[in-house]
Design a protein around this motif. Sequence first.
Motif, PDB file in Angstrom:
ATOM      1  N   VAL A  61       0.830  -1.204   0.000  1.00 53.25           N
ATOM      2  CA  VAL A  61       0.000   0.000   0.000  1.00 53.25           C
ATOM      3  C   VAL A  61       0.866   1.255   0.000  1.00 53.25           C
ATOM      4  CG1 VAL A  61      -0.160   0.174   2.527  1.00 53.25           C
ATOM      5  CG2 VAL A  61      -2.031   1.045   1.097  1.00 53.25           C
ATOM      6  N   ARG A  62       0.367   2.315  -0.620  1.00 57.38           N
ATOM      7  CA  ARG A  62       1.077   3.600  -0.570  1.00 57.38           C
ATOM      8  C   ARG A  62       1.092   4.116   0.867  1.00 57.38           C
ATOM      9  NH1 ARG A  62      -0.774   8.768   0.003  1.00 57.38           N
ATOM     10  NH2 ARG A  62       0.737  10.404  -0.545  1.00 57.38           N
ATOM     11  N   ILE A  63       2.230   4.694   1.285  1.00 60.16           N
ATOM     12  CA  ILE A  63       2.352   5.337   2.589  1.00 60.16           C
ATOM     13  C   ILE A  63       2.310   6.840   2.397  1.00 60.16           C
ATOM     14  CG2 ILE A  63       3.836   5.639   4.611  1.00 60.16           C
ATOM     15  CD1 ILE A  63       4.994   2.873   4.052  1.00 60.16           C
ATOM     16  N   GLY A  64       1.464   7.500   3.161  1.00 66.03           N
ATOM     17  CA  GLY A  64       1.317   8.945   3.036  1.00 66.03           C
ATOM     18  C   GLY A  64       2.074   9.691   4.128  1.00 66.03           C
ATOM     19  N   VAL A  65       1.809  10.982   4.217  1.00 62.54           N
ATOM     20  CA  VAL A  65       2.353  11.803   5.302  1.00 62.54           C
ATOM     21  C   VAL A  65       1.839  11.231   6.624  1.00 62.54           C
ATOM     22  CG1 VAL A  65       2.364  14.131   6.296  1.00 62.54           C
ATOM     23  CG2 VAL A  65       2.457  13.825   3.810  1.00 62.54           C
ATOM     24  N   ALA A 148       6.277  14.652  20.013  1.00 63.81           N
ATOM     25  CA  ALA A 148       5.537  13.391  19.897  1.00 63.81           C
ATOM     26  C   ALA A 148       6.410  12.295  19.322  1.00 63.81           C
ATOM     27  CB  ALA A 148       4.303  13.577  19.024  1.00 63.81           C
ATOM     28  N   GLY A 149       7.246  12.661  18.337  1.00 64.33           N
ATOM     29  CA  GLY A 149       8.076  11.648  17.716  1.00 64.33           C
ATOM     30  C   GLY A 149       8.936  12.217  16.611  1.00 64.33           C
ATOM     31  N   TYR A 150       9.558  11.304  15.878  1.00 66.31           N
ATOM     32  CA  TYR A 150      10.560  11.666  14.877  1.00 66.31           C
ATOM     33  C   TYR A 150      10.275  10.926  13.571  1.00 66.31           C
ATOM     34  CZ  TYR A 150      12.929  13.287  19.088  1.00 66.31           C
ATOM     35  OH  TYR A 150      13.229  13.930  20.266  1.00 66.31           O
ATOM     36  N   CYS A 151      10.814  11.475  12.490  1.00 65.83           N
ATOM     37  CA  CYS A 151      10.652  10.846  11.188  1.00 65.83           C
ATOM     38  C   CYS A 151      11.801  11.278  10.291  1.00 65.83           C
ATOM     39  CB  CYS A 151       9.311  11.230  10.558  1.00 65.83           C
ATOM     40  SG  CYS A 151       9.151  12.993  10.164  1.00 65.83           S
ATOM     41  N   ILE A 152      11.884  10.674   9.121  1.00 66.22           N
ATOM     42  CA  ILE A 152      12.822  11.118   8.097  1.00 66.22           C
ATOM     43  C   ILE A 152      12.166  12.243   7.303  1.00 66.22           C
ATOM     44  CG2 ILE A 152      14.152  10.446   6.054  1.00 66.22           C
ATOM     45  CD1 ILE A 152      13.962   7.550   7.040  1.00 66.22           C
ATOM     46  N   GLY A 153      12.954  13.250   6.944  1.00 67.66           N
ATOM     47  CA  GLY A 153      12.495  14.291   6.036  1.00 67.66           C
ATOM     48  C   GLY A 153      13.506  14.488   4.917  1.00 67.66           C
ATOM     49  N   ASN A 154      13.024  14.836   3.746  1.00 68.68           N
ATOM     50  CA  ASN A 154      13.892  15.232   2.636  1.00 68.68           C
ATOM     51  C   ASN A 154      13.532  16.682   2.310  1.00 68.68           C
ATOM     52  OD1 ASN A 154      15.582  15.447   0.453  1.00 68.68           O
ATOM     53  ND2 ASN A 154      14.715  13.729  -0.695  1.00 68.68           N
ATOM     54  N   ASP A 155      14.385  17.593   2.728  1.00 68.10           N
ATOM     55  CA  ASP A 155      14.137  19.025   2.542  1.00 68.10           C
ATOM     56  C   ASP A 155      14.658  19.445   1.160  1.00 68.10           C
ATOM     57  OD1 ASP A 155      13.729  21.756   2.831  1.00 68.10           O
ATOM     58  OD2 ASP A 155      15.550  22.057   4.011  1.00 68.10           O
ATOM     59  N   LEU A 156      13.937  19.020   0.139  1.00 68.10           N
ATOM     60  CA  LEU A 156      14.371  19.315  -1.227  1.00 68.10           C
ATOM     61  C   LEU A 156      14.420  20.818  -1.467  1.00 68.10           C
ATOM     62  CD1 LEU A 156      12.312  16.393  -2.350  1.00 68.10           C
ATOM     63  CD2 LEU A 156      14.589  16.711  -3.329  1.00 68.10           C
ATOM     64  N   GLY A 179       8.675  18.123   0.086  1.00 68.35           N
ATOM     65  CA  GLY A 179       8.740  17.873   1.522  1.00 68.35           C
ATOM     66  C   GLY A 179       8.289  16.469   1.906  1.00 68.35           C
ATOM     67  N   PRO A 180       8.927  15.417   1.350  1.00 66.03           N
ATOM     68  CA  PRO A 180       8.552  14.063   1.772  1.00 66.03           C
ATOM     69  C   PRO A 180       8.910  13.825   3.242  1.00 66.03           C
ATOM     70  CG  PRO A 180       9.931  14.034  -0.222  1.00 66.03           C
ATOM     71  CD  PRO A 180      10.002  15.410   0.355  1.00 66.03           C
ATOM     72  N   ILE A 181       7.973  13.305   4.013  1.00 62.21           N
ATOM     73  CA  ILE A 181       8.257  12.913   5.391  1.00 62.21           C
ATOM     74  C   ILE A 181       7.676  11.531   5.644  1.00 62.21           C
ATOM     75  CG2 ILE A 181       8.405  15.286   6.255  1.00 62.21           C
ATOM     76  CD1 ILE A 181       5.665  14.871   7.546  1.00 62.21           C
ATOM     77  N   GLY A 182       8.272  10.817   6.590  1.00 61.37           N
ATOM     78  CA  GLY A 182       7.843   9.459   6.897  1.00 61.37           C
ATOM     79  C   GLY A 182       8.991   8.492   6.673  1.00 61.37           C
ATOM     80  N   PRO A 183       8.749   7.193   6.630  1.00 57.04           N
ATOM     81  CA  PRO A 183       7.445   6.569   6.453  1.00 57.04           C
ATOM     82  C   PRO A 183       6.554   6.560   7.695  1.00 57.04           C
ATOM     83  CG  PRO A 183       9.123   4.887   6.728  1.00 57.04           C
ATOM     84  CD  PRO A 183       9.850   6.206   6.656  1.00 57.04           C
ATOM     85  N   TRP A 184       7.199   6.678   8.861  1.00 54.53           N
ATOM     86  CA  TRP A 184       6.439   6.576  10.102  1.00 54.53           C
ATOM     87  C   TRP A 184       6.753   7.763  10.993  1.00 54.53           C
ATOM     88  CZ3 TRP A 184      10.456   2.405  10.595  1.00 54.53           C
ATOM     89  CH2 TRP A 184      10.257   1.384   9.656  1.00 54.53           C
ATOM     90  N   LEU A 185       5.860   7.986  11.933  1.00 51.46           N
ATOM     91  CA  LEU A 185       6.174   8.768  13.120  1.00 51.46           C
ATOM     92  C   LEU A 185       6.601   7.753  14.172  1.00 51.46           C
ATOM     93  CD1 LEU A 185       3.955  11.473  14.860  1.00 51.46           C
ATOM     94  CD2 LEU A 185       5.163   9.712  16.138  1.00 51.46           C
ATOM     95  N   GLY A 271      13.299   4.118   9.670  1.00 52.30           N
ATOM     96  CA  GLY A 271      12.830   3.587   8.406  1.00 52.30           C
ATOM     97  C   GLY A 271      13.594   4.123   7.213  1.00 52.30           C
ATOM     98  N   THR A 272      12.990   3.983   6.037  1.00 48.33           N
ATOM     99  CA  THR A 272      13.619   4.391   4.786  1.00 48.33           C
ATOM    100  C   THR A 272      12.613   5.095   3.888  1.00 48.33           C
ATOM    101  OG1 THR A 272      13.125   2.285   3.684  1.00 48.33           O
ATOM    102  CG2 THR A 272      15.233   2.440   4.866  1.00 48.33           C
ATOM    103  N   GLN A 273      13.151   5.850   2.949  1.00 50.03           N
ATOM    104  CA  GLN A 273      12.359   6.474   1.888  1.00 50.03           C
ATOM    105  C   GLN A 273      13.014   6.126   0.549  1.00 50.03           C
ATOM    106  OE1 GLN A 273      12.197  10.734   2.377  1.00 50.03           O
ATOM    107  NE2 GLN A 273      10.993  10.650   4.260  1.00 50.03           N
TER     108      GLN A 273
END
Length: 283
Positions: A61-65, A148-156, A179-185, A271-273
Amino acid sequence: MRLLRVGAPGAEKPAALDAQGGIRDLSALVPDLTPEWLSPQRLRALAAIDLEQLPLVDAEVRIGVPVAGIRQFIGIALNYRKHAEESGQALPAEPIVFTKAITALSGPNDDIVMPPGSEHSDWEIELGVIIGSTARSVTQQDALRHVAGYCIGNDLSERHWQNHRNGQLYKGKSFDTFGPIGPWLVTADEVPDPQALDLELRLNGAVTQSSNTSDMIFPVAFIVSYLSQFMTLLPGDVIVTGTPGGVGIGLTPPRFLKHGDVLQLAIAGLGTQTQHVIAKELA
Protein backbone atom coordinates in the motif's frame (compact mmCIF):
# COMPACT_ATOMS: atom_id res chain seq x y z
CA MET A 1 5.37 2.89 18.47
CA ARG A 2 5.46 3.46 14.72
CA LEU A 3 2.44 5.30 13.39
CA LEU A 4 1.66 5.91 9.75
CA ARG A 5 -1.11 6.70 7.29
CA VAL A 6 -1.75 4.56 4.24
CA GLY A 7 -3.82 4.80 1.07
CA ALA A 8 -4.27 6.99 -1.96
CA PRO A 9 -3.56 10.73 -1.63
CA GLY A 10 -6.48 12.36 0.17
CA ALA A 11 -7.90 9.02 1.28
CA GLU A 12 -5.26 7.84 3.77
CA LYS A 13 -6.27 5.92 6.89
CA PRO A 14 -4.36 5.54 10.16
CA ALA A 15 -2.19 2.52 10.84
CA ALA A 16 0.60 1.23 13.05
CA LEU A 17 3.44 -1.23 12.60
CA ASP A 18 3.25 -4.40 14.67
CA ALA A 19 6.28 -6.14 16.20
CA GLN A 20 6.88 -8.09 12.97
CA GLY A 21 6.71 -5.00 10.78
CA GLY A 22 3.20 -5.68 9.53
CA ILE A 23 0.90 -2.72 8.91
CA ARG A 24 -2.20 -2.82 11.11
CA ASP A 25 -5.33 -0.81 10.32
CA LEU A 26 -6.26 1.59 13.16
CA SER A 27 -9.24 3.18 11.42
CA ALA A 28 -11.85 1.28 13.48
CA LEU A 29 -10.43 2.92 16.61
CA VAL A 30 -8.99 6.22 15.39
CA PRO A 31 -10.63 8.48 12.77
CA ASP A 32 -7.23 9.71 11.56
CA LEU A 33 -3.80 10.58 12.95
CA THR A 34 -4.58 14.26 13.41
CA PRO A 35 -2.70 16.63 15.77
CA GLU A 36 -4.99 15.95 18.73
CA TRP A 37 -3.94 12.29 18.63
CA LEU A 38 -0.33 13.26 19.30
CA SER A 39 -0.85 14.32 22.91
CA PRO A 40 1.00 12.21 25.52
CA GLN A 41 -2.29 10.84 26.85
CA ARG A 42 -3.56 9.69 23.46
CA LEU A 43 -0.21 8.26 22.44
CA ARG A 44 -0.25 6.18 25.62
CA ALA A 45 -3.74 4.96 24.70
CA LEU A 46 -2.54 3.99 21.22
CA ALA A 47 0.46 2.17 22.69
CA ALA A 48 -1.89 0.05 24.82
CA ILE A 49 -3.70 -1.36 21.77
CA ASP A 50 -3.11 -5.02 20.98
CA LEU A 51 -2.12 -4.56 17.34
CA GLU A 52 -2.27 -8.30 16.69
CA GLN A 53 -6.06 -8.07 16.97
CA LEU A 54 -6.33 -5.52 14.17
CA PRO A 55 -6.55 -6.30 10.45
CA LEU A 56 -3.39 -6.40 8.38
CA VAL A 57 -2.97 -4.00 5.49
CA ASP A 58 -1.39 -4.99 2.17
CA ALA A 59 2.35 -4.35 2.53
CA GLU A 60 2.42 -2.78 -0.95
CA VAL A 61 0.00 0.00 0.00
CA ARG A 62 1.08 3.60 -0.57
CA ILE A 63 2.35 5.34 2.59
CA GLY A 64 1.32 8.95 3.04
CA VAL A 65 2.35 11.80 5.30
CA PRO A 66 2.24 10.31 8.84
CA VAL A 67 0.13 13.13 10.35
CA ALA A 68 -2.99 14.71 8.88
CA GLY A 69 -3.74 18.40 9.31
CA ILE A 70 -0.19 19.67 9.71
CA ARG A 71 -0.32 23.45 10.17
CA GLN A 72 3.32 24.54 10.26
CA PHE A 73 6.32 23.15 8.38
CA ILE A 74 9.53 24.67 9.74
CA GLY A 75 13.13 24.24 8.63
CA ILE A 76 16.54 24.92 10.13
CA ALA A 77 19.32 25.84 7.71
CA LEU A 78 23.07 25.29 8.04
CA ASN A 79 22.77 23.15 11.16
CA TYR A 80 25.55 20.58 10.55
CA ARG A 81 29.18 21.50 10.92
CA LYS A 82 30.31 19.64 7.81
CA HIS A 83 27.52 21.15 5.71
CA ALA A 84 28.60 24.62 6.86
CA GLU A 85 32.16 23.75 5.85
CA GLU A 86 31.18 22.57 2.36
CA SER A 87 29.07 25.72 1.96
CA GLY A 88 32.04 27.89 2.86
CA GLN A 89 30.08 29.62 5.62
CA ALA A 90 30.82 30.33 9.25
CA LEU A 91 28.90 28.41 11.89
CA PRO A 92 25.76 30.39 12.72
CA ALA A 93 25.50 31.99 16.16
CA GLU A 94 21.77 31.18 16.29
CA PRO A 95 19.57 28.83 14.28
CA ILE A 96 18.67 30.00 10.77
CA VAL A 97 14.92 29.48 10.55
CA PHE A 98 12.70 29.26 7.48
CA THR A 99 9.34 27.77 6.61
CA LYS A 100 8.19 25.47 3.85
CA ALA A 101 4.69 25.56 2.41
CA ILE A 102 2.54 22.76 3.80
CA THR A 103 1.58 22.02 0.17
CA ALA A 104 5.16 20.74 -0.26
CA LEU A 105 4.40 17.79 2.04
CA SER A 106 4.28 14.39 0.38
CA GLY A 107 4.54 10.72 1.21
CA PRO A 108 7.97 9.18 1.79
CA ASN A 109 7.98 7.21 -1.45
CA ASP A 110 6.01 9.56 -3.69
CA ASP A 111 7.67 10.85 -6.83
CA ILE A 112 9.63 14.09 -6.66
CA VAL A 113 8.37 16.36 -9.42
CA MET A 114 10.89 19.06 -10.31
CA PRO A 115 9.49 22.47 -11.33
CA PRO A 116 9.51 23.33 -15.04
CA GLY A 117 12.99 24.06 -16.33
CA SER A 118 14.71 23.24 -13.05
CA GLU A 119 18.43 22.54 -13.37
CA HIS A 120 19.33 23.05 -9.71
CA SER A 121 17.04 20.81 -7.63
CA ASP A 122 18.94 19.34 -4.69
CA TRP A 123 18.50 16.72 -1.96
CA GLU A 124 18.78 17.15 1.83
CA ILE A 125 18.22 14.27 4.25
CA GLU A 126 17.08 15.59 7.64
CA LEU A 127 15.80 14.43 10.98
CA GLY A 128 12.16 15.46 11.27
CA VAL A 129 10.67 16.39 14.65
CA ILE A 130 6.89 16.23 15.13
CA ILE A 131 5.40 18.29 17.96
CA GLY A 132 2.87 16.60 20.24
CA SER A 133 1.79 19.35 22.63
CA THR A 134 1.70 23.13 22.43
CA ALA A 135 5.11 24.65 23.14
CA ARG A 136 5.36 28.31 24.10
CA SER A 137 8.51 29.74 25.75
CA VAL A 138 9.73 26.34 26.92
CA THR A 139 13.17 25.67 28.36
CA GLN A 140 15.70 23.33 26.80
CA GLN A 141 15.20 21.01 29.76
CA ASP A 142 11.48 20.71 29.02
CA ALA A 143 11.61 20.95 25.22
CA LEU A 144 11.68 17.25 24.36
CA ARG A 145 8.55 16.68 26.46
CA HIS A 146 6.68 18.50 23.71
CA VAL A 147 7.93 16.14 20.99
CA ALA A 148 5.54 13.39 19.90
CA GLY A 149 8.08 11.65 17.72
CA TYR A 150 10.56 11.67 14.88
CA CYS A 151 10.65 10.85 11.19
CA ILE A 152 12.82 11.12 8.10
CA GLY A 153 12.49 14.29 6.04
CA ASN A 154 13.89 15.23 2.64
CA ASP A 155 14.14 19.02 2.54
CA LEU A 156 14.37 19.32 -1.23
CA SER A 157 15.63 22.65 -2.50
CA GLU A 158 15.58 24.34 -5.90
CA ARG A 159 18.84 26.28 -5.58
CA HIS A 160 18.22 28.81 -8.34
CA TRP A 161 14.97 29.94 -6.74
CA GLN A 162 16.62 29.80 -3.32
CA ASN A 163 19.78 31.75 -4.14
CA HIS A 164 19.04 33.89 -7.19
CA ARG A 165 15.41 34.95 -6.84
CA ASN A 166 15.99 37.52 -4.09
CA GLY A 167 17.57 34.92 -1.85
CA GLN A 168 14.57 33.63 0.07
CA LEU A 169 14.80 30.06 1.29
CA TYR A 170 11.01 29.68 1.24
CA LYS A 171 10.92 30.09 -2.54
CA GLY A 172 13.32 27.26 -3.26
CA LYS A 173 11.87 24.83 -0.73
CA SER A 174 8.11 25.03 -1.21
CA PHE A 175 7.42 23.40 -4.56
CA ASP A 176 4.88 20.58 -4.52
CA THR A 177 6.52 17.23 -3.54
CA PHE A 178 9.55 19.04 -2.02
CA GLY A 179 8.74 17.87 1.52
CA PRO A 180 8.55 14.06 1.77
CA ILE A 181 8.26 12.91 5.39
CA GLY A 182 7.84 9.46 6.90
CA PRO A 183 7.45 6.57 6.45
CA TRP A 184 6.44 6.58 10.10
CA LEU A 185 6.17 8.77 13.12
CA VAL A 186 8.37 6.92 15.62
CA THR A 187 7.21 7.98 19.07
CA ALA A 188 9.74 9.78 21.24
CA ASP A 189 9.95 6.99 23.81
CA GLU A 190 11.66 4.85 21.14
CA VAL A 191 14.27 7.51 20.38
CA PRO A 192 16.06 8.06 23.71
CA ASP A 193 18.73 10.29 22.16
CA PRO A 194 17.89 12.19 18.96
CA GLN A 195 21.54 13.30 18.81
CA ALA A 196 22.84 9.77 18.19
CA LEU A 197 21.19 8.78 14.91
CA ASP A 198 23.00 7.75 11.73
CA LEU A 199 21.72 9.33 8.50
CA GLU A 200 22.40 8.20 4.94
CA LEU A 201 21.23 9.33 1.51
CA ARG A 202 22.02 7.49 -1.71
CA LEU A 203 21.65 8.88 -5.22
CA ASN A 204 21.24 6.11 -7.79
CA GLY A 205 22.79 3.70 -5.30
CA ALA A 206 25.87 5.81 -4.46
CA VAL A 207 26.19 7.30 -0.97
CA THR A 208 26.25 11.10 -1.09
CA GLN A 209 25.34 11.92 2.52
CA SER A 210 26.51 9.87 5.51
CA SER A 211 26.56 11.42 8.95
CA ASN A 212 25.18 11.36 12.46
CA THR A 213 22.90 13.81 14.25
CA SER A 214 25.72 14.38 16.74
CA ASP A 215 27.19 16.74 14.11
CA MET A 216 24.30 19.17 14.60
CA ILE A 217 25.32 22.65 15.67
CA PHE A 218 22.04 23.17 17.53
CA PRO A 219 20.49 19.95 18.95
CA VAL A 220 16.81 19.15 18.87
CA ALA A 221 16.07 20.35 22.42
CA PHE A 222 17.73 23.70 21.69
CA ILE A 223 15.80 24.08 18.42
CA VAL A 224 12.40 23.38 19.98
CA SER A 225 13.11 25.73 22.88
CA TYR A 226 14.50 28.44 20.57
CA LEU A 227 11.53 28.37 18.19
CA SER A 228 9.08 28.47 21.09
CA GLN A 229 10.53 31.79 22.26
CA PHE A 230 9.12 33.67 19.26
CA MET A 231 6.34 31.44 17.91
CA THR A 232 3.88 28.96 19.32
CA LEU A 233 4.58 25.42 18.24
CA LEU A 234 1.36 23.47 17.73
CA PRO A 235 0.62 19.75 17.88
CA GLY A 236 1.39 18.24 14.50
CA ASP A 237 3.97 20.87 13.53
CA VAL A 238 6.93 19.43 11.65
CA ILE A 239 10.48 20.73 12.08
CA VAL A 240 13.22 19.52 9.73
CA THR A 241 16.43 20.10 11.61
CA GLY A 242 19.12 20.64 8.98
CA THR A 243 21.14 18.50 6.61
CA PRO A 244 24.65 17.07 6.83
CA GLY A 245 27.38 17.49 4.25
CA GLY A 246 27.05 15.88 0.83
CA VAL A 247 24.30 17.89 -0.84
CA GLY A 248 24.51 18.36 -4.59
CA ILE A 249 25.53 21.99 -4.53
CA GLY A 250 28.46 21.11 -2.24
CA LEU A 251 29.95 18.48 -4.54
CA THR A 252 32.89 19.14 -6.90
CA PRO A 253 31.59 19.71 -9.50
CA PRO A 254 28.04 20.38 -8.25
CA ARG A 255 25.51 17.67 -9.11
CA PHE A 256 21.80 18.34 -9.24
CA LEU A 257 18.78 16.10 -9.72
CA LYS A 258 17.65 15.05 -13.16
CA HIS A 259 14.78 13.05 -14.60
CA GLY A 260 15.06 9.36 -13.71
CA ASP A 261 17.23 9.76 -10.61
CA VAL A 262 16.39 7.64 -7.57
CA LEU A 263 16.95 8.81 -3.99
CA GLN A 264 17.09 6.43 -1.04
CA LEU A 265 17.11 7.87 2.49
CA ALA A 266 17.59 6.11 5.82
CA ILE A 267 17.87 7.18 9.47
CA ALA A 268 18.61 4.59 12.14
CA GLY A 269 15.36 3.35 13.67
CA LEU A 270 13.18 5.65 11.58
CA GLY A 271 12.83 3.59 8.41
CA THR A 272 13.62 4.39 4.79
CA GLN A 273 12.36 6.47 1.89
CA THR A 274 12.70 5.86 -1.88
CA GLN A 275 11.83 8.60 -4.34
CA HIS A 276 11.93 8.71 -8.15
CA VAL A 277 12.65 12.08 -9.73
CA ILE A 278 10.48 13.33 -12.58
CA ALA A 279 11.03 16.45 -14.66
CA LYS A 280 7.67 18.16 -14.88
CA GLU A 281 7.77 18.53 -18.63
CA LEU A 282 8.09 14.74 -18.93
CA ALA A 283 5.60 13.77 -16.21
